[in-house]
Every structure is written in structure tokens, then in C-alpha cells.
Design a protein around this motif. Structure first.
Motif, short mmCIF file in Angstrom:
data_model
loop_
_atom_site.label_atom_id
_atom_site.label_comp_id
_atom_site.label_asym_id
_atom_site.label_seq_id
_atom_site.Cartn_x
_atom_site.Cartn_y
_atom_site.Cartn_z
N LEU A 51 176.72 43.17 56.28
CA LEU A 51 176.32 42.06 55.42
C LEU A 51 177.52 41.21 55.05
O LEU A 51 177.43 39.99 55.01
CB LEU A 51 175.63 42.61 54.16
CG LEU A 51 175.19 41.55 53.16
CD1 LEU A 51 174.14 40.65 53.79
CD2 LEU A 51 174.64 42.21 51.91
N HIS A 52 178.68 41.86 54.84
CA HIS A 52 179.89 41.13 54.47
C HIS A 52 180.33 40.21 55.61
O HIS A 52 180.77 39.09 55.37
CB HIS A 52 181.03 42.10 54.13
CG HIS A 52 180.75 42.94 52.92
ND1 HIS A 52 180.62 42.41 51.68
CD2 HIS A 52 180.58 44.28 52.78
CE1 HIS A 52 180.37 43.37 50.80
NE2 HIS A 52 180.35 44.54 51.45
N ARG B 294 178.39 38.80 57.90
CA ARG B 294 177.48 37.66 57.98
C ARG B 294 177.77 36.65 56.88
O ARG B 294 177.75 35.45 57.09
CB ARG B 294 176.03 38.12 57.90
CG ARG B 294 175.52 38.67 59.23
CD ARG B 294 174.05 38.90 59.18
NE ARG B 294 173.85 40.21 58.55
CZ ARG B 294 172.68 40.69 58.16
NH1 ARG B 294 171.59 39.98 58.31
NH2 ARG B 294 172.60 41.88 57.62
N LEU B 295 178.05 37.17 55.67
CA LEU B 295 178.37 36.29 54.55
C LEU B 295 179.67 35.54 54.82
O LEU B 295 179.75 34.33 54.60
CB LEU B 295 178.48 37.11 53.26
CG LEU B 295 178.76 36.33 51.99
CD1 LEU B 295 177.66 35.29 51.75
CD2 LEU B 295 178.88 37.27 50.81
N LEU B 296 180.67 36.24 55.32
CA LEU B 296 181.95 35.61 55.64
C LEU B 296 181.76 34.54 56.72
O LEU B 296 182.30 33.44 56.62
CB LEU B 296 182.97 36.66 56.10
CG LEU B 296 184.35 36.13 56.47
CD1 LEU B 296 185.01 35.47 55.27
CD2 LEU B 296 185.22 37.25 57.01
N LYS B 297 180.97 34.85 57.73
CA LYS B 297 180.72 33.89 58.81
C LYS B 297 180.03 32.64 58.25
O LYS B 297 180.38 31.51 58.62
CB LYS B 297 179.86 34.53 59.89
CG LYS B 297 179.60 33.63 61.05
CD LYS B 297 178.77 34.32 62.11
CE LYS B 297 178.46 33.36 63.25
NZ LYS B 297 177.60 33.93 64.25
N ALA B 298 179.06 32.82 57.37
CA ALA B 298 178.35 31.69 56.78
C ALA B 298 179.30 30.82 55.96
O ALA B 298 179.24 29.58 56.01
CB ALA B 298 177.20 32.18 55.92
N ILE B 299 180.20 31.45 55.22
CA ILE B 299 181.16 30.70 54.40
C ILE B 299 182.11 29.90 55.28
O ILE B 299 182.38 28.72 55.04
CB ILE B 299 181.94 31.66 53.47
CG1 ILE B 299 181.01 32.23 52.40
CG2 ILE B 299 183.12 30.95 52.82
CD1 ILE B 299 181.61 33.37 51.60
N ARG C 236 180.33 26.92 56.86
CA ARG C 236 180.12 25.85 55.87
C ARG C 236 181.40 25.08 55.62
O ARG C 236 181.39 23.85 55.56
CB ARG C 236 179.59 26.45 54.57
CG ARG C 236 179.37 25.41 53.49
CD ARG C 236 178.54 25.96 52.37
NE ARG C 236 178.59 25.18 51.17
CZ ARG C 236 177.96 24.03 51.00
NH1 ARG C 236 177.25 23.53 51.99
NH2 ARG C 236 178.05 23.38 49.87
#
Length: 66
Positions: free
Chosen positions: A2-3, A5-10, A13
């Protein structure tokens, strides 16, 4: 997982935001090119060279096609 995916999304963006600042600049660069080309065409027409250029192109096309 999950971390990551969150890092990739940030990161994605932030990259989109960085690229977004250049889009306006690109529009003005294209506008500048269009203005310069328009001025060159206007100068050719005003100087009377347009007829000479047209005649030369017509002569070359006649040689090619006939």
C-alpha cells in the motif's frame, strides 16, 4: 504494498504539477513562431516576390509533369 502505491500516486501527481507549469509557455512559443512566419509571408507579399516565387514553382512543376 500500500505504501508503494501511495508513494507512486504522490510522485505522479507532483510530476503532473511540474509539467503543467510549462504548458502555457509552450503555447506562447508556438504563438511566437506563428507570428514570425506570418510576418515573413507578409513581407514576401508586400515586396512583390510572391509573383516571382509563384512563377518559379509553376515552371518547376511544368518540368516535372510535362
Amino acid at each position: 504494498m500500500l505504501h508503494l502505491r501511495l508513494l507512486k500516486a504522490i510522485v505522479e501527481r507532483k510530476n503532473r504539477l511540474r509539467r503543467g507549469g510549462d504548458e502555457g509557455q509552450t503555447v506562447f512559443e508556438y504563438l511566437g513562431i506563428i507570428v514570425i512566419i506570418s510576418l515573413i509571408i507578409a513581407a514576401i507579399i508586400a515586396s512583390g516576390l510572391a509573383g516571382n516565387i509563384s512563377g518559379a514553382i509553376t515552371a518547376v512543376l511544368k518540368k516535372i509533369t510535362g
